[in-house]
Motif scaffolding. Structure first.
Motif, PDB file in Angstrom:
ATOM      1  N   LEU A  56      -1.564 -16.824  -3.534  1.00 49.25           N
ATOM      2  CA  LEU A  56      -3.004 -16.689  -3.767  1.00 49.25           C
ATOM      3  C   LEU A  56      -3.822 -17.255  -2.612  1.00 49.25           C
ATOM      4  O   LEU A  56      -5.046 -17.221  -2.645  1.00 49.25           O
ATOM      5  CB  LEU A  56      -3.384 -17.402  -5.075  1.00 49.25           C
ATOM      6  N   THR A  57      -3.152 -17.783  -1.623  1.00 47.86           N
ATOM      7  CA  THR A  57      -3.894 -18.346  -0.494  1.00 47.86           C
ATOM      8  C   THR A  57      -4.442 -17.213   0.369  1.00 47.86           C
ATOM      9  O   THR A  57      -3.881 -16.112   0.398  1.00 47.86           O
ATOM     10  CB  THR A  57      -2.987 -19.234   0.377  1.00 47.86           C
ATOM     11  N   ARG A  58      -5.512 -17.488   1.058  1.00 49.14           N
ATOM     12  CA  ARG A  58      -6.128 -16.499   1.953  1.00 49.14           C
ATOM     13  C   ARG A  58      -5.088 -15.926   2.916  1.00 49.14           C
ATOM     14  O   ARG A  58      -5.117 -14.751   3.257  1.00 49.14           O
ATOM     15  CB  ARG A  58      -7.246 -17.157   2.785  1.00 49.14           C
ATOM     16  N   ARG A  59      -4.181 -16.797   3.367  1.00 53.02           N
ATOM     17  CA  ARG A  59      -3.210 -16.401   4.374  1.00 53.02           C
ATOM     18  C   ARG A  59      -2.277 -15.288   3.861  1.00 53.02           C
ATOM     19  O   ARG A  59      -1.886 -14.411   4.610  1.00 53.02           O
ATOM     20  CB  ARG A  59      -2.374 -17.639   4.749  1.00 53.02           C
ATOM     21  N   LEU A  60      -1.899 -15.362   2.580  1.00 49.22           N
ATOM     22  CA  LEU A  60      -0.906 -14.399   2.069  1.00 49.22           C
ATOM     23  C   LEU A  60      -1.464 -13.329   1.148  1.00 49.22           C
ATOM     24  O   LEU A  60      -0.819 -12.313   0.916  1.00 49.22           O
ATOM     25  CB  LEU A  60       0.208 -15.156   1.326  1.00 49.22           C
ATOM     26  N   GLN A  61      -2.662 -13.545   0.618  1.00 47.40           N
ATOM     27  CA  GLN A  61      -3.115 -12.627  -0.427  1.00 47.40           C
ATOM     28  C   GLN A  61      -3.242 -11.172   0.040  1.00 47.40           C
ATOM     29  O   GLN A  61      -2.973 -10.263  -0.731  1.00 47.40           O
ATOM     30  CB  GLN A  61      -4.405 -13.109  -1.073  1.00 47.40           C
ATOM     31  N   ASP A  62      -3.609 -10.962   1.323  1.00 47.20           N
ATOM     32  CA  ASP A  62      -3.741  -9.583   1.797  1.00 47.20           C
ATOM     33  C   ASP A  62      -2.397  -8.881   1.825  1.00 47.20           C
ATOM     34  O   ASP A  62      -2.272  -7.723   1.419  1.00 47.20           O
ATOM     35  CB  ASP A  62      -4.353  -9.547   3.208  1.00 47.20           C
ATOM     36  N   GLU A  63      -1.389  -9.610   2.287  1.00 43.16           N
ATOM     37  CA  GLU A  63      -0.041  -9.043   2.364  1.00 43.16           C
ATOM     38  C   GLU A  63       0.469  -8.709   0.958  1.00 43.16           C
ATOM     39  O   GLU A  63       1.017  -7.630   0.721  1.00 43.16           O
ATOM     40  CB  GLU A  63       0.891 -10.056   3.043  1.00 43.16           C
ATOM     41  N   VAL A  64       0.253  -9.625   0.020  1.00 42.59           N
ATOM     42  CA  VAL A  64       0.702  -9.405  -1.359  1.00 42.59           C
ATOM     43  C   VAL A  64      -0.045  -8.212  -1.958  1.00 42.59           C
ATOM     44  O   VAL A  64       0.568  -7.296  -2.506  1.00 42.59           O
ATOM     45  CB  VAL A  64       0.470 -10.656  -2.239  1.00 42.59           C
ATOM     46  N   SER A  65      -1.368  -8.212  -1.820  1.00 35.49           N
ATOM     47  CA  SER A  65      -2.169  -7.118  -2.380  1.00 35.49           C
ATOM     48  C   SER A  65      -1.712  -5.775  -1.853  1.00 35.49           C
ATOM     49  O   SER A  65      -1.578  -4.822  -2.618  1.00 35.49           O
ATOM     50  CB  SER A  65      -3.640  -7.230  -1.984  1.00 35.49           C
ATOM     51  N   SER A  66      -1.455  -5.695  -0.542  1.00 42.02           N
ATOM     52  CA  SER A  66      -1.111  -4.376  -0.014  1.00 42.02           C
ATOM     53  C   SER A  66       0.258  -3.935  -0.515  1.00 42.02           C
ATOM     54  O   SER A  66       0.466  -2.757  -0.771  1.00 42.02           O
ATOM     55  CB  SER A  66      -1.227  -4.322   1.510  1.00 42.02           C
ATOM     56  N   LYS A  67       1.179  -4.873  -0.714  1.00 43.24           N
ATOM     57  CA  LYS A  67       2.489  -4.497  -1.268  1.00 43.24           C
ATOM     58  C   LYS A  67       2.366  -3.977  -2.701  1.00 43.24           C
ATOM     59  O   LYS A  67       2.966  -2.980  -3.080  1.00 43.24           O
ATOM     60  CB  LYS A  67       3.451  -5.690  -1.262  1.00 43.24           C
ATOM     61  N   VAL A  68       1.569  -4.673  -3.501  1.00 44.35           N
ATOM     62  CA  VAL A  68       1.403  -4.275  -4.904  1.00 44.35           C
ATOM     63  C   VAL A  68       0.681  -2.924  -4.967  1.00 44.35           C
ATOM     64  O   VAL A  68       1.088  -2.021  -5.707  1.00 44.35           O
ATOM     65  CB  VAL A  68       0.628  -5.364  -5.696  1.00 44.35           C
ATOM     66  N   GLU A  69      -0.340  -2.789  -4.132  1.00 42.81           N
ATOM     67  CA  GLU A  69      -1.113  -1.559  -4.112  1.00 42.81           C
ATOM     68  C   GLU A  69      -0.231  -0.370  -3.703  1.00 42.81           C
ATOM     69  O   GLU A  69      -0.268   0.702  -4.321  1.00 42.81           O
ATOM     70  CB  GLU A  69      -2.254  -1.718  -3.096  1.00 42.81           C
ATOM     71  N   TYR A  70       0.597  -0.584  -2.687  1.00 45.33           N
ATOM     72  CA  TYR A  70       1.487   0.476  -2.202  1.00 45.33           C
ATOM     73  C   TYR A  70       2.463   0.883  -3.319  1.00 45.33           C
ATOM     74  O   TYR A  70       2.673   2.081  -3.560  1.00 45.33           O
ATOM     75  CB  TYR A  70       2.247  -0.017  -0.971  1.00 45.33           C
ATOM     76  N   ALA A  71       3.050  -0.094  -3.985  1.00 45.58           N
ATOM     77  CA  ALA A  71       4.019   0.203  -5.046  1.00 45.58           C
ATOM     78  C   ALA A  71       3.371   0.996  -6.176  1.00 45.58           C
ATOM     79  O   ALA A  71       3.932   1.972  -6.671  1.00 45.58           O
ATOM     80  CB  ALA A  71       4.611  -1.100  -5.578  1.00 45.58           C
ATOM     81  N   LEU A  72       2.145   0.586  -6.556  1.00 49.97           N
ATOM     82  CA  LEU A  72       1.465   1.282  -7.646  1.00 49.97           C
ATOM     83  C   LEU A  72       1.134   2.727  -7.261  1.00 49.97           C
ATOM     84  O   LEU A  72       1.214   3.624  -8.090  1.00 49.97           O
ATOM     85  CB  LEU A  72       0.178   0.537  -8.020  1.00 49.97           C
ATOM     86  N   ALA A  73       0.799   2.933  -5.988  1.00 51.73           N
ATOM     87  CA  ALA A  73       0.419   4.269  -5.551  1.00 51.73           C
ATOM     88  C   ALA A  73       1.641   5.173  -5.376  1.00 51.73           C
ATOM     89  O   ALA A  73       1.530   6.397  -5.416  1.00 51.73           O
ATOM     90  CB  ALA A  73      -0.358   4.179  -4.245  1.00 51.73           C
ATOM     91  N   ASN A  74       2.808   4.596  -5.177  1.00 54.80           N
ATOM     92  CA  ASN A  74       3.981   5.398  -4.839  1.00 54.80           C
ATOM     93  C   ASN A  74       5.057   5.462  -5.925  1.00 54.80           C
ATOM     94  O   ASN A  74       6.128   6.019  -5.694  1.00 54.80           O
ATOM     95  CB  ASN A  74       4.598   4.893  -3.532  1.00 54.80           C
ATOM     96  N   ALA A  75       4.802   4.866  -7.069  1.00 55.76           N
ATOM     97  CA  ALA A  75       5.838   4.874  -8.115  1.00 55.76           C
ATOM     98  C   ALA A  75       5.837   6.218  -8.827  1.00 55.76           C
ATOM     99  O   ALA A  75       4.811   6.844  -8.970  1.00 55.76           O
ATOM    100  CB  ALA A  75       5.585   3.770  -9.116  1.00 55.76           C
TER     101      ALA A  75
END
Ligand SMILES: [Zn+2]
Length: 169
Positions: A150-169
Protein backbone atom coordinates in the motif's frame (compact mmCIF):
# COMPACT_ATOMS: atom_id res chain seq x y z
CA UNK A 1 -19.18 -16.36 7.48
CA UNK A 2 -18.13 -15.67 3.91
CA UNK A 3 -20.13 -17.95 1.64
CA UNK A 4 -19.26 -16.52 -1.74
CA UNK A 5 -17.41 -19.02 -3.95
CA UNK A 6 -13.63 -18.84 -4.25
CA UNK A 7 -11.91 -18.61 -7.63
CA UNK A 8 -9.29 -21.32 -8.07
CA UNK A 9 -7.08 -22.17 -11.03
CA UNK A 10 -8.58 -25.11 -12.93
CA UNK A 11 -6.12 -28.01 -12.73
CA UNK A 12 -7.05 -29.02 -16.29
CA UNK A 13 -7.22 -25.81 -18.33
CA UNK A 14 -5.64 -23.20 -16.03
CA UNK A 15 -8.59 -20.82 -16.27
CA UNK A 16 -10.64 -19.52 -13.36
CA UNK A 17 -12.94 -22.11 -11.80
CA UNK A 18 -15.30 -21.65 -8.86
CA UNK A 19 -14.96 -23.53 -5.60
CA UNK A 20 -18.12 -24.06 -3.55
CA UNK A 21 -18.13 -25.10 0.09
CA UNK A 22 -20.21 -28.27 0.42
CA UNK A 23 -21.98 -26.98 3.54
CA UNK A 24 -23.80 -23.81 4.49
CA UNK A 25 -23.37 -22.73 8.10
CA UNK A 26 -26.11 -20.59 9.62
CA UNK A 27 -26.58 -19.44 13.17
CA UNK A 28 -29.49 -21.43 14.72
CA UNK A 29 -31.34 -18.36 15.92
CA UNK A 30 -31.69 -17.05 12.37
CA UNK A 31 -33.56 -20.10 11.11
CA UNK A 32 -37.22 -20.73 11.91
CA UNK A 33 -36.95 -24.40 10.86
CA UNK A 34 -34.05 -26.71 10.29
CA UNK A 35 -33.92 -27.37 6.52
CA UNK A 36 -33.69 -30.78 4.89
CA UNK A 37 -30.21 -32.38 4.82
CA UNK A 38 -29.21 -30.37 7.87
CA UNK A 39 -27.48 -31.04 11.15
CA UNK A 40 -27.24 -28.99 14.30
CA UNK A 41 -23.70 -28.33 15.51
CA UNK A 42 -23.87 -26.32 18.72
CA UNK A 43 -25.42 -22.99 17.73
CA UNK A 44 -24.88 -23.59 14.03
CA UNK A 45 -27.11 -25.32 11.50
CA UNK A 46 -25.06 -27.16 8.91
CA UNK A 47 -26.85 -27.67 5.62
CA UNK A 48 -25.52 -30.20 3.13
CA UNK A 49 -25.57 -28.43 -0.23
CA UNK A 50 -24.32 -31.41 -2.26
CA UNK A 51 -25.52 -34.36 -0.17
CA UNK A 52 -24.62 -36.92 -2.84
CA UNK A 53 -20.96 -35.91 -2.82
CA UNK A 54 -20.47 -34.58 0.71
CA UNK A 55 -22.05 -35.86 3.89
CA UNK A 56 -21.54 -33.92 7.08
CA UNK A 57 -19.38 -35.61 9.72
CA UNK A 58 -19.66 -33.83 13.01
CA UNK A 59 -16.20 -32.85 14.29
CA UNK A 60 -15.49 -34.10 17.79
CA UNK A 61 -16.05 -30.75 19.50
CA UNK A 62 -19.27 -29.41 21.01
CA UNK A 63 -18.71 -25.79 20.10
CA UNK A 64 -18.45 -25.11 16.38
CA UNK A 65 -14.85 -24.42 15.50
CA UNK A 66 -13.44 -23.49 12.10
CA UNK A 67 -9.80 -24.34 11.55
CA UNK A 68 -7.47 -21.74 10.10
CA UNK A 69 -4.80 -22.78 7.57
CA UNK A 70 -2.03 -24.60 9.41
CA UNK A 71 -4.15 -25.15 12.52
CA UNK A 72 -4.66 -28.75 13.64
CA UNK A 73 -7.13 -30.40 16.01
CA UNK A 74 -10.87 -30.93 15.89
CA UNK A 75 -13.04 -28.62 13.88
CA UNK A 76 -14.10 -27.94 10.34
CA UNK A 77 -11.65 -26.72 7.75
CA UNK A 78 -13.07 -24.29 5.24
CA UNK A 79 -11.62 -23.92 1.73
CA UNK A 80 -10.48 -27.52 1.43
CA UNK A 81 -13.05 -29.99 0.14
CA UNK A 82 -15.88 -28.93 -2.11
CA UNK A 83 -17.30 -28.74 -5.59
CA UNK A 84 -15.32 -27.11 -8.38
CA UNK A 85 -17.12 -25.71 -11.42
CA UNK A 86 -15.03 -24.90 -14.48
CA UNK A 87 -17.01 -23.04 -17.09
CA UNK A 88 -14.33 -23.61 -19.76
CA UNK A 89 -14.10 -27.40 -19.20
CA UNK A 90 -17.82 -27.68 -18.38
CA UNK A 91 -17.02 -29.84 -15.36
CA UNK A 92 -18.55 -29.81 -11.90
CA UNK A 93 -16.66 -32.17 -9.63
CA UNK A 94 -15.88 -32.93 -6.02
CA UNK A 95 -12.29 -31.84 -5.37
CA UNK A 96 -9.81 -31.03 -2.66
CA UNK A 97 -8.06 -27.70 -3.03
CA UNK A 98 -5.14 -26.03 -1.30
CA UNK A 99 -5.98 -22.49 -0.34
CA UNK A 100 -4.43 -19.98 -0.95
CA UNK A 101 -1.94 -21.89 -3.15
CA UNK A 102 -4.63 -22.68 -5.75
CA UNK A 103 -6.08 -19.16 -5.78
CA UNK A 104 -6.66 -17.88 -9.30
CA UNK A 105 -6.18 -14.24 -8.30
CA UNK A 106 -2.75 -13.98 -6.75
CA UNK A 107 0.27 -11.79 -7.27
CA UNK A 108 3.71 -11.53 -5.77
CA UNK A 109 5.28 -8.08 -5.66
CA UNK A 110 8.75 -7.69 -4.14
CA UNK A 111 8.22 -10.91 -2.19
CA UNK A 112 4.83 -9.87 -0.77
CA UNK A 113 1.93 -12.06 -1.70
CA UNK A 114 -1.51 -10.68 -2.48
CA UNK A 115 -4.48 -13.04 -2.79
CA UNK A 116 -8.09 -12.28 -3.71
CA UNK A 117 -10.95 -14.68 -2.99
CA UNK A 118 -12.62 -14.09 -6.36
CA UNK A 119 -13.10 -11.50 -9.10
CA UNK A 120 -15.34 -9.31 -6.93
CA UNK A 121 -12.73 -9.28 -4.22
CA UNK A 122 -9.96 -8.50 -6.73
CA UNK A 123 -12.03 -5.56 -7.99
CA UNK A 124 -12.54 -4.33 -4.43
CA UNK A 125 -8.79 -4.52 -3.83
CA UNK A 126 -8.05 -2.64 -7.04
CA UNK A 127 -10.56 0.07 -6.13
CA UNK A 128 -8.92 0.46 -2.74
CA UNK A 129 -5.40 0.62 -4.22
CA UNK A 130 -6.49 3.35 -6.60
CA UNK A 131 -8.24 5.54 -4.04
CA UNK A 132 -6.37 8.76 -3.52
CA UNK A 133 -7.75 9.21 0.00
CA UNK A 134 -7.94 5.87 1.74
CA UNK A 135 -10.05 5.46 4.85
CA UNK A 136 -7.76 4.74 7.82
CA UNK A 137 -9.79 1.70 8.87
CA UNK A 138 -9.78 -1.02 6.30
CA UNK A 139 -12.89 -3.10 5.73
CA UNK A 140 -12.38 -6.75 6.81
CA UNK A 141 -12.17 -7.85 3.17
CA UNK A 142 -9.21 -5.52 2.64
CA UNK A 143 -7.21 -6.32 5.77
CA UNK A 144 -5.33 -9.15 4.07
CA UNK A 145 -3.46 -6.76 1.75
CA UNK A 146 0.16 -6.75 2.93
CA UNK A 147 0.87 -3.22 4.20
CA UNK A 148 4.07 -2.74 2.12
CA UNK A 149 1.96 -3.09 -1.02
CA UNK A 150 0.00 0.00 0.00
CA UNK A 151 3.01 2.28 0.03
CA UNK A 152 3.36 4.90 -2.69
CA UNK A 153 6.46 3.08 -3.89
CA UNK A 154 4.67 -0.20 -4.68
CA UNK A 155 1.01 0.63 -5.12
CA UNK A 156 1.32 1.49 -8.83
CA UNK A 157 3.04 -1.79 -9.61
CA UNK A 158 0.44 -3.75 -7.64
CA UNK A 159 -2.49 -1.88 -9.19
CA UNK A 160 -1.26 -2.45 -12.71
CA UNK A 161 -0.81 -6.19 -12.09
CA UNK A 162 -4.31 -6.54 -10.65
CA UNK A 163 -5.78 -4.41 -13.41
CA UNK A 164 -4.03 -6.44 -16.11
CA UNK A 165 -5.23 -9.75 -14.63
CA UNK A 166 -8.83 -8.52 -14.40
CA UNK A 167 -8.76 -7.31 -18.00
CA UNK A 168 -7.23 -10.51 -19.37
CA UNK A 169 -8.95 -13.31 -17.46
ZN1 LIG B 1 -10.99 -25.99 -16.76
Amino acid sequence: MQNDPLDVRCSDCGKAAQFFEPFRFTCVVRLPDVPEHSHVWGRVVVEELFPEQFKWHQPDCKKPKFLQPGETGEGYRLNERGMVWCKACKTFEAKTISWPEDAYWQWTVKGHKLVARNRDHAEQILGFLQESQRAPNRKPALRGIPTPLLTRRLQDEVSSKVEYALANA
